[in-house]
Write an enzyme that holds these catalytic residues in place. Structure first.
Site, short mmCIF file in Angstrom:
data_model
loop_
_atom_site.label_atom_id
_atom_site.label_comp_id
_atom_site.label_asym_id
_atom_site.label_seq_id
_atom_site.Cartn_x
_atom_site.Cartn_y
_atom_site.Cartn_z
CG ASP A 123 -1.89 -1.11 1.26
OD1 ASP A 123 -2.20 -1.64 0.19
OD2 ASP A 123 -2.35 -1.47 2.37
N1 URA Z 1 -1.30 -5.95 3.84
C1 URA Z 1 -1.78 -4.70 3.88
O1 URA Z 1 -2.81 -4.44 4.48
N2 URA Z 1 -1.11 -3.74 3.24
C2 URA Z 1 0.06 -3.95 2.59
O2 URA Z 1 0.66 -3.03 2.03
C3 URA Z 1 0.54 -5.26 2.56
C4 URA Z 1 -0.15 -6.25 3.20
#
Ligand code: URA
Length: 269
Positions: A123
């Protein structure tokens, strides 16, 4: 890629750039077997810089010399490239963004390695290990759920978490898009939490380790949110056999030979 950059690449990712025997060059480039390449040379079908070369001891520098077979250029294929990026927050895991937001492509050596792309995604606000490669088959294999490639995350979450609250994650928590596989998870102490809390864990917050084998969207955030502890910061420290090390935040490095071998093994099991 400049000659200097090639020389900095580890051997497992590097085509030999030193001068090599012409028949070896032809075989490596897939023109024929080593013996077949010798036959092509003695038959006068191979030229180096426009000159027919029949002498079997002749050497070529693949970076400099132009080799042709029956007039058609022969080149060594680029070997796949494997790069570890330490992603900072604020970057989208995408190669470009129509809205002009920062993308991880700005931080990786995409100009030197056309076709380099990220394996999976983090993310925008997640930090840590993001693998890049030009090897599409390996990427596909590593992301396939059947490979069970593990990823370790360190999360700073809201609230004081008791160990027993993590039990639903260990059993396999149900999310909107179906049940998760059981995760390995535990509470972290201050010294283990430095990736998300370099100055100590703030009061009323907890650091949790979560190791999963899947890669669903926002999975770790949704898992911890589901037990009532929203994620405030998230960092990925491992991806399969790779550990984030020797790379500053916002920087990248090539995988070393050992890491490359381990990664290829993880992607081929
Ligand atoms: N899980 C998440 O919630 N975000 C990420 O970036 C990676 C795994």
């Amino acid at each position: 890629m400049t000659r200097d950059e090639r020389q900095n690449r580890p051997a497992a990712q590097e085509e030999r750039i030193v001068p090599m025997r012409l028949q070896r060059f032809l075989a490596r480039a897939g023109a024929a077997s080593r013996r077949g390449s010798e036959n092509l040379m003695t038959a006068g079908r191979v030229r180096v810089n426009g000159v027919v070369v029949t002498e079997l001891g002749a050497k070529v520098d693949p970076l400099v010399d132009e080799v042709t077979l029956d007039g058609v250029p022969v080149r060594l294929a680029e070997r796949p490239v494997y790069v570890m990026l330490n992603k900072p927050k604020g970057y989208l895991t995408t190669m470009s963004d129509p809205q002009g937001r920062h993308c991880v492509a700005e931080l990786a050596p995409v100009a030197q390695h056309p076709g380099l792309f990220p394996v999976g995604r983090l993310d925008k606000d997640t930090t840590g290990l993001l693998l890049f490669t030009t090897d599409g088959t390996l990427a596909q294999n590593l992301l396939h759920p059947s490979r069970h490639v593990s990823k370790r995350y360190v999360a700073l979450v809201d609230g004081v978490v008791r160990d027993r609250e993590l039990e639903p994650l260990r059993r396999g928590i149900e999310l909107d898009d179906g049940p998760c596989q059981p995760a390995r998870t535990r509470l972290l102490n201050e010294s283990e939490a430095a990736d998300v809390c370099p100055y100590g864990i703030p009061g009323g917050k907890t650091c949790v380790e979560v190791i999963i084998h899947e890669g669903r969207k926002n999975q770790v955030k949704r898992m911890l949110g589901k037990i009532g502890h929203p994620v405030l910061r998230l960092h990925r420290s491992t991806f399969g056999p790779l550990k984030l090390c020797d790379v500053e935040q916002g920087s990248w490095r090539y995988l070393n030979d050992e890491e490359t071998t381990a990664l290829l093994k993880a992607g081929s099991l």
